[in-house]
Enzyme design. Structure first.
Site, mmCIF file in Angstrom:
data_model
loop_
_atom_site.group_PDB
_atom_site.id
_atom_site.type_symbol
_atom_site.label_atom_id
_atom_site.label_comp_id
_atom_site.label_asym_id
_atom_site.label_seq_id
_atom_site.Cartn_x
_atom_site.Cartn_y
_atom_site.Cartn_z
ATOM 1 N N GLU A 158 28.763 48.377 52.504
ATOM 2 C CA GLU A 158 28.262 47.052 52.898
ATOM 3 C C GLU A 158 27.635 46.983 54.293
ATOM 4 O OE1 GLU A 158 31.628 44.470 52.203
ATOM 5 O OE2 GLU A 158 31.892 45.197 50.163
ATOM 6 N N GLU A 263 32.365 48.296 41.168
ATOM 7 C CA GLU A 263 33.469 47.326 41.340
ATOM 8 C C GLU A 263 33.287 46.180 40.351
ATOM 9 O OE1 GLU A 263 34.005 46.164 45.443
ATOM 10 O OE2 GLU A 263 33.688 48.199 46.166
HETATM 11 O O1 G3I Z 1 49.139 44.757 52.202
HETATM 12 C C1 G3I Z 1 49.305 43.419 52.683
HETATM 13 C C2 G3I Z 1 50.726 43.003 52.496
HETATM 14 O O2 G3I Z 1 51.534 43.809 53.309
HETATM 15 C C3 G3I Z 1 50.848 41.515 52.865
HETATM 16 O O3 G3I Z 1 52.135 41.093 52.575
HETATM 17 C C4 G3I Z 1 49.861 40.665 52.045
HETATM 18 C C5 G3I Z 1 49.911 39.200 52.438
HETATM 19 O O4 G3I Z 1 48.659 38.582 52.296
HETATM 20 O O5 G3I Z 1 48.574 41.145 52.309
HETATM 21 C C6 G3I Z 1 48.414 42.493 51.889
HETATM 22 O O6 G3I Z 1 47.131 42.933 52.145
HETATM 23 C C7 G3I Z 1 46.124 42.383 51.311
HETATM 24 C C8 G3I Z 1 45.520 43.546 50.518
HETATM 25 O O7 G3I Z 1 44.391 43.085 49.802
HETATM 26 C C9 G3I Z 1 46.495 44.170 49.522
HETATM 27 O O8 G3I Z 1 46.872 43.235 48.576
HETATM 28 C C10 G3I Z 1 45.096 41.760 52.214
HETATM 29 O O9 G3I Z 1 45.629 40.603 52.822
HETATM 30 C C11 G3I Z 1 43.847 41.389 51.420
HETATM 31 O O10 G3I Z 1 42.822 40.981 52.313
HETATM 32 C C12 G3I Z 1 43.358 42.607 50.654
HETATM 33 O O11 G3I Z 1 42.259 42.210 49.909
HETATM 34 C C13 G3I Z 1 41.438 43.271 49.424
HETATM 35 C C14 G3I Z 1 40.043 43.141 50.017
HETATM 36 O O12 G3I Z 1 39.182 44.117 49.440
HETATM 37 C C15 G3I Z 1 40.050 43.409 51.507
HETATM 38 O O13 G3I Z 1 40.408 44.714 51.789
HETATM 39 C C16 G3I Z 1 41.382 43.157 47.909
HETATM 40 O O14 G3I Z 1 42.677 43.441 47.366
HETATM 41 C C17 G3I Z 1 40.364 44.145 47.352
HETATM 42 O O15 G3I Z 1 40.179 43.921 45.974
HETATM 43 C C18 G3I Z 1 39.023 43.954 48.057
HETATM 44 O O16 G3I Z 1 38.116 44.943 47.581
HETATM 45 C C19 G3I Z 1 36.782 44.862 48.118
HETATM 46 C C20 G3I Z 1 36.238 46.276 48.214
HETATM 47 O O17 G3I Z 1 37.113 47.060 49.001
HETATM 48 C C21 G3I Z 1 34.830 46.275 48.804
HETATM 49 N N1 G3I Z 1 33.946 45.403 48.034
HETATM 50 C C22 G3I Z 1 34.423 44.044 47.841
HETATM 51 C C23 G3I Z 1 35.832 44.057 47.201
HETATM 52 C C24 G3I Z 1 36.304 42.681 46.949
HETATM 53 O O18 G3I Z 1 36.479 42.004 48.170
#
Ligand code: G3I
Length: 371
Positions: A158, A263
């Site tokens: 991105e 994705e």
């Molecule tokens: O791991 C922590 C956990 O310890 C905590 O208790 C919890 C509370 O909110 O958060 C957890 O982390 C979250 C993580 O996902 C694991 O579930 C983050 O807040 C959350 O922001 C994160 O979201 C991910 C996001 O990327 C940001 O990294 C999504 O699962 C994931 O599907 C999404 O994937 C992205 C690709 O990497 C790039 N392209 C877009 C796609 C969708 O956004």
């Protein structure tokens, strides 16, 4: 074989088919696997092997997996020089045990980058030299650790805006566009055999398409390795425009790289005005009108959703000689990021398996399309 034994065998076979009709049926990987890799992302619970229902689906349908979160920089190097490979190691082991080719996601992304990456101990932006060396060290350590075990890495994620301009991230502001080649060079040096990709969303936008093609051509002109372009494909019921999306598949293939749908999911809910793309910073307040199907999808809507999936898969099938991988962004509707994006707390239906991991009817249609 005696007649009696033969009859017994026939009865046993018939019984096993009637008790478990799925045993005799092909999975996605049996049909699509002849043309491309077919994968899913895995969350931590799944790659820690804690989710038996997910594993059953994985074994039957997929031959490839991407780490949904556990290989992102903030997870792997939360503090400078402090690497934590515990979850990623389990992900790699799980993939190896379940016959899945592994996609590393990702080496360089402005989002989910640890706070320390861009600043010094006084909180001021670091110099070009410092950021370059931090990126190189991260990439050398991570790619080096899994050398020979990963099929391909999303090297840069991105970096380009929808209109084709460079995203004004700290990566770009400090290093300029050179950060792209720094990352690709470091990844190739750490594992000369691994495939390297550029990955982005909204890839149907003409400006972004042209800019990604330029990026590919520039890297190649400099003698750097780039094997593929990932079209994330966080799709919806009325986006992307299929003609533009198809033009992008053709354009990337023409640049001489593999085209990958990386994705894939389908946001089936009505969205707030102004929403677009997959930038996770977008968030809108939860309102009933944005979350109308909490008790399940009405039949007519489910039919439209099924037809929308088929529009995409018909396109992928038509371009099967150009598309080397299709990866779903999750297995079941229960754990899709779409339940919280762009409106937190919704009940979305964006994947191919329902909340109890049952296969949706469209899966069979996709399989038949590729048979
Ligand atoms: O791991 C922590 C956990 O310890 C905590 O208790 C919890 C509370 O909110 O958060 C957890 O982390 C979250 C993580 O996902 C694991 O579930 C983050 O807040 C959350 O922001 C994160 O979201 C991910 C996001 O990327 C940001 O990294 C999504 O699962 C994931 O599907 C999404 O994937 C992205 C690709 O990497 C790039 N392209 C877009 C796609 C969708 O956004």
């Amino acid at each position: 074989m005696e007649k009696r034994n033969f009859r017994k065998l026939v009865c046993l076979l018939a019984l096993s088919l009637s008790v478990s009709p799925t045993l005799a049926q092909d999975g996605l990987k049996d049909a699509l696997g002849k043309h491309c890799l077919i994968g899913t992302s895995l969350n931590q619970w799944q790659s820690d092997a804690q989710d038996a229902a997910a594993t059953a689906v994985v074994r039957r349908h997929f031959n490839c997996a991407t780490a949904e979160n556990c290989m992102k920089m903030e997870v792997l190097q939360p503090a400078e020089g402090l690497f934590d490979f515990r979850v990623a190691d389990k992900f790699v082991k799980y993939c190896q045990q379940n016959g899945l080719k592994i996609i590393g996601h990702n080496l360089c992304w402005h989002s989910q980058a640890p706070e320390w990456l861009f600043t010094d101990s006084w909180g001021r932006p670091v110099s070009k030299e410092v950021l370059k060396s931090r990126l190189e060290k991260h990439i050398a350590t991570v790619v080096g650790r899994y050398k020979g075990q990963i099929h391909g890495w999303d090297v840069v994620n991105e970096a380009i805006e929808d209109d084709g301009s460079w995203r004004q991230s700290p990566l770009y502001k400090i290093l300029g566009e050179e950060f792209i080649e720094i990352c690709f060079r470091a990844a190739h040096e750490a594992d000369p055999d691994v495939e390297l990709y550029y990955n982005d969303y909204s890839m149907s936008k003409p400006g972004k398409r042209d800019a990604v093609c330029r990026l590919v051509r520039n890297l190649k002109a400099k003698g750097l390795r780039i094997d593929g372009v990932g079209m994330q494909s966080h799709n919806g019921m009325d986006y992307p425009d299929l003609t533009e999306y198809e033009k992008s598949i053709d354009a990337f293939a023409t640049c001489g790289v593999k085209v990958m749908i990386t994705e894939l999911d389908l946001n089936v809910l009505p969205n707030p005005e102004g929403f677009g793309g997959a930038d996770i910073n977008q968030s809108f307040e939860l309102q009933q009108k944005y979350n109308p199907y909490t008790a399940g999808l009405p039949k007519d809507v489910a039919k439209k959703v099924e037809e929308r999936w088929m529009q995409f898969f018909r396109l992928y099938s038509k371009h099967r000689s150009q598309i080397s991988r299709i990866t779903l962004w999750g297995i079941s509707d229960a754990n899709s990021w779409l339940n919280d994006f762009p409106v937190p707390g919704r009940t979305n239906y964006g994947l191919l398996f329902d909340r109890s991991y049952a296969e949706k009817p469209v899966v069979k249609n996709i399989i038949n399309l590729y048979k």
